[in-house]
Write a protein that holds these residues in place. Structure first.
Motif, PDB file in Angstrom:
ATOM      1  N   PRO A  37      27.612   5.609 -13.532  1.00 22.63           N
ATOM      2  CA  PRO A  37      26.381   5.309 -14.260  1.00 22.63           C
ATOM      3  C   PRO A  37      25.284   4.786 -13.336  1.00 22.63           C
ATOM      4  CG  PRO A  37      28.061   3.647 -14.728  1.00 22.63           C
ATOM      5  CD  PRO A  37      28.704   4.698 -13.852  1.00 22.63           C
ATOM      6  N   VAL A  38      24.057   5.201 -13.628  1.00 17.59           N
ATOM      7  CA  VAL A  38      22.890   4.706 -12.907  1.00 17.59           C
ATOM      8  C   VAL A  38      22.104   3.776 -13.831  1.00 17.59           C
ATOM      9  CG1 VAL A  38      20.718   5.336 -11.779  1.00 17.59           C
ATOM     10  CG2 VAL A  38      22.761   6.754 -11.443  1.00 17.59           C
ATOM     11  N   LEU A  39      21.721   4.287 -14.994  1.00 20.33           N
ATOM     12  CA  LEU A  39      20.967   3.501 -15.965  1.00 20.33           C
ATOM     13  C   LEU A  39      21.161   4.122 -17.332  1.00 20.33           C
ATOM     14  CD1 LEU A  39      18.874   1.187 -16.431  1.00 20.33           C
ATOM     15  CD2 LEU A  39      17.103   2.936 -16.162  1.00 20.33           C
ATOM     16  N   SER A  40      21.284   3.268 -18.328  1.00 20.26           N
ATOM     17  CA  SER A  40      21.442   3.754 -19.693  1.00 20.26           C
ATOM     18  C   SER A  40      20.628   2.912 -20.657  1.00 20.26           C
ATOM     19  CB  SER A  40      22.907   3.700 -20.131  1.00 20.26           C
ATOM     20  OG  SER A  40      23.683   4.576 -19.370  1.00 20.26           O
ATOM     21  N   TYR A  41      20.222   3.560 -21.730  1.00 19.85           N
ATOM     22  CA  TYR A  41      19.600   2.911 -22.871  1.00 19.85           C
ATOM     23  C   TYR A  41      20.395   3.355 -24.094  1.00 19.85           C
ATOM     24  CZ  TYR A  41      16.810   2.726 -27.069  1.00 19.85           C
ATOM     25  OH  TYR A  41      16.397   2.512 -28.358  1.00 19.85           O
ATOM     26  N   ALA A  42      20.713   2.413 -24.971  1.00 20.95           N
ATOM     27  CA  ALA A  42      21.365   2.755 -26.231  1.00 20.95           C
ATOM     28  C   ALA A  42      20.792   1.864 -27.322  1.00 20.95           C
ATOM     29  CB  ALA A  42      22.877   2.575 -26.130  1.00 20.95           C
ATOM     30  N   ASN A  44      22.138   1.223 -30.036  1.00 14.75           N
ATOM     31  CA  ASN A  44      23.251   0.424 -30.540  1.00 14.75           C
ATOM     32  C   ASN A  44      24.159   0.073 -29.364  1.00 14.75           C
ATOM     33  OD1 ASN A  44      25.443  -0.734 -31.777  1.00 14.75           O
ATOM     34  ND2 ASN A  44      25.768   0.913 -33.245  1.00 14.75           N
ATOM     35  N   GLN A  45      23.799  -0.959 -28.627  1.00 19.58           N
ATOM     36  CA  GLN A  45      24.541  -1.359 -27.431  1.00 19.58           C
ATOM     37  C   GLN A  45      25.981  -1.744 -27.734  1.00 19.58           C
ATOM     38  OE1 GLN A  45      23.801  -1.447 -24.149  1.00 19.58           O
ATOM     39  NE2 GLN A  45      21.789  -0.571 -24.471  1.00 19.58           N
ATOM     40  N   GLU A  46      26.220  -2.214 -28.942  1.00 18.40           N
ATOM     41  CA  GLU A  46      27.545  -2.688 -29.324  1.00 18.40           C
ATOM     42  C   GLU A  46      28.603  -1.590 -29.223  1.00 18.40           C
ATOM     43  OE1 GLU A  46      29.195  -4.213 -33.501  1.00 18.40           O
ATOM     44  OE2 GLU A  46      27.538  -5.412 -32.707  1.00 18.40           O
ATOM     45  N   ASN A  47      28.256  -0.373 -29.590  1.00 17.59           N
ATOM     46  CA  ASN A  47      29.225   0.731 -29.597  1.00 17.59           C
ATOM     47  C   ASN A  47      29.100   1.658 -28.392  1.00 17.59           C
ATOM     48  OD1 ASN A  47      30.339  -0.059 -32.077  1.00 17.59           O
ATOM     49  ND2 ASN A  47      28.692   0.954 -33.176  1.00 17.59           N
ATOM     50  N   PHE A  48      28.237   1.318 -27.445  1.00 15.35           N
ATOM     51  CA  PHE A  48      27.971   2.210 -26.314  1.00 15.35           C
ATOM     52  C   PHE A  48      28.739   1.754 -25.075  1.00 15.35           C
ATOM     53  CE2 PHE A  48      25.440   3.552 -22.628  1.00 15.35           C
ATOM     54  CZ  PHE A  48      25.411   4.925 -22.853  1.00 15.35           C
ATOM     55  N   LYS A  49      29.423   2.700 -24.451  1.00 11.89           N
ATOM     56  CA  LYS A  49      30.160   2.412 -23.220  1.00 11.89           C
ATOM     57  C   LYS A  49      29.570   3.258 -22.097  1.00 11.89           C
ATOM     58  CE  LYS A  49      34.371   1.022 -25.575  1.00 11.89           C
ATOM     59  NZ  LYS A  49      33.712   0.733 -26.798  1.00 11.89           N
ATOM     60  N   GLU A  50      28.824   2.594 -21.221  1.00 14.49           N
ATOM     61  CA  GLU A  50      28.085   3.273 -20.153  1.00 14.49           C
ATOM     62  C   GLU A  50      29.008   4.062 -19.224  1.00 14.49           C
ATOM     63  OE1 GLU A  50      24.322   2.043 -17.464  1.00 14.49           O
ATOM     64  OE2 GLU A  50      26.060   0.724 -17.281  1.00 14.49           O
ATOM     65  N   THR A  52      31.990   5.330 -19.857  1.00 12.95           N
ATOM     66  CA  THR A  52      32.539   6.484 -20.582  1.00 12.95           C
ATOM     67  C   THR A  52      31.501   7.588 -20.694  1.00 12.95           C
ATOM     68  OG1 THR A  52      34.006   5.032 -21.830  1.00 12.95           O
ATOM     69  CG2 THR A  52      33.601   7.219 -22.748  1.00 12.95           C
ATOM     70  N   MET A  53      30.262   7.200 -20.986  1.00 16.92           N
ATOM     71  CA  MET A  53      29.184   8.188 -21.105  1.00 16.92           C
ATOM     72  C   MET A  53      28.949   8.886 -19.769  1.00 16.92           C
ATOM     73  SD  MET A  53      27.120   9.607 -23.119  1.00 16.92           S
ATOM     74  CE  MET A  53      25.758  10.724 -22.960  1.00 16.92           C
ATOM     75  N   ALA A  54      28.929   8.139 -18.691  1.00 21.43           N
ATOM     76  CA  ALA A  54      28.703   8.722 -17.361  1.00 21.43           C
ATOM     77  C   ALA A  54      29.815   9.692 -17.000  1.00 21.43           C
ATOM     78  CB  ALA A  54      28.592   7.621 -16.307  1.00 21.43           C
ATOM     79  N   ALA A  55      31.044   9.309 -17.272  1.00 24.00           N
ATOM     80  CA  ALA A  55      32.177  10.193 -16.969  1.00 24.00           C
ATOM     81  C   ALA A  55      32.132  11.451 -17.823  1.00 24.00           C
ATOM     82  CB  ALA A  55      33.488   9.451 -17.198  1.00 24.00           C
ATOM     83  N   ALA A  56      31.808  11.300 -19.106  1.00 18.80           N
ATOM     84  CA  ALA A  56      31.728  12.461 -19.994  1.00 18.80           C
ATOM     85  C   ALA A  56      30.594  13.399 -19.574  1.00 18.80           C
ATOM     86  CB  ALA A  56      31.529  12.006 -21.438  1.00 18.80           C
ATOM     87  N   ALA A  57      29.439  12.834 -19.228  1.00 17.31           N
ATOM     88  CA  ALA A  57      28.298  13.646 -18.805  1.00 17.31           C
ATOM     89  C   ALA A  57      28.619  14.423 -17.534  1.00 17.31           C
ATOM     90  CB  ALA A  57      27.070  12.762 -18.596  1.00 17.31           C
ATOM     91  N   SER A  58      29.258  13.759 -16.594  1.00 16.06           N
ATOM     92  CA  SER A  58      29.641  14.408 -15.342  1.00 16.06           C
ATOM     93  C   SER A  58      30.624  15.557 -15.595  1.00 16.06           C
ATOM     94  CB  SER A  58      30.261  13.374 -14.412  1.00 16.06           C
ATOM     95  OG  SER A  58      30.836  13.992 -13.296  1.00 16.06           O
ATOM     96  N   THR A  59      31.612  15.288 -16.434  1.00 22.29           N
ATOM     97  CA  THR A  59      32.612  16.317 -16.743  1.00 22.29           C
ATOM     98  C   THR A  59      31.970  17.500 -17.445  1.00 22.29           C
ATOM     99  OG1 THR A  59      34.343  14.655 -16.890  1.00 22.29           O
ATOM    100  CG2 THR A  59      34.762  16.757 -17.987  1.00 22.29           C
ATOM    101  N   LEU A  60      31.111  17.224 -18.433  1.00 21.70           N
ATOM    102  CA  LEU A  60      30.456  18.311 -19.159  1.00 21.70           C
ATOM    103  C   LEU A  60      29.542  19.114 -18.244  1.00 21.70           C
ATOM    104  CD1 LEU A  60      30.201  19.753 -21.826  1.00 21.70           C
ATOM    105  CD2 LEU A  60      28.359  18.198 -22.418  1.00 21.70           C
ATOM    106  N   GLN A  61      28.854  18.428 -17.334  1.00 20.18           N
ATOM    107  CA  GLN A  61      28.003  19.140 -16.379  1.00 20.18           C
ATOM    108  C   GLN A  61      28.842  20.062 -15.501  1.00 20.18           C
ATOM    109  OE1 GLN A  61      26.189  16.862 -13.251  1.00 20.18           O
ATOM    110  NE2 GLN A  61      24.706  18.454 -12.787  1.00 20.18           N
ATOM    111  N   SER A  62      29.962  19.568 -15.043  1.00 19.68           N
ATOM    112  CA  SER A  62      30.836  20.365 -14.184  1.00 19.68           C
ATOM    113  C   SER A  62      31.356  21.601 -14.915  1.00 19.68           C
ATOM    114  CB  SER A  62      32.003  19.498 -13.703  1.00 19.68           C
ATOM    115  OG  SER A  62      32.875  20.247 -12.905  1.00 19.68           O
TER     116      SER A  62
END
Length: 129
Positions: A37-42, A44-50, A52-62
């Protein structure tokens, strides 16, 4: 200090301008292409996992890159996920000769065309840094 850290204030400003003008945007996440992760905005911060999002984004991009290359013989640009009550878009970008993936999700009140315009505009601004 990493390149990303040098640009954090500018990135925060760009994220803020995007969310101020588009209240339907729920998440904006910038990650390295290898899943950090570099930077995130959510909204609903309570349910957001930076992480996890970074890993998912990287995998989907690949995966999207491999599919685009294999089937189309072309470079990956973006991937959309349509859900019942919202949409997510992932865009590949380059900043300072490093590859990143930008993700943005929005409620169903923002149609795919508007989401595409919003994320592509933000990706262009980030790439120009």
């Amino acid at each position: 200090m990493t390149v990303e850290n040098l640009y954090l204030p500018l990135l925060r400003d760009l994220f803020g301008a995007c969310t101020d003008g588009n209240p339907q945007v729920d998440v904006i996440s910038l990650a390295t292409s290898d899943g950090f992760p570099v930077l995130s905005y959510a909204s609903n911060q309570e349910n957001f996992k930076e992480d996890t999002m970074a890993a998912a984004a990287s995998t989907l991009q690949s995966v999207s890159s491999a599919v685009a290359q294999q089937i189309l013989g072309r470079e990956f640009k973006s991937t959309f996920i349509e859900a019942k009550e919202g949409n997510v878009c992932f865009v590949a970008l380059n900043m300072m000769d490093k590859d990143y993936v930008l993700a943005m999700s929005a409620s169903g009140d923002m149609n795919i065309a508007s989401l595409r315009l919003c994320i592509n505009g933000l990706a262009s601004e980030i790439s120009a840094l």
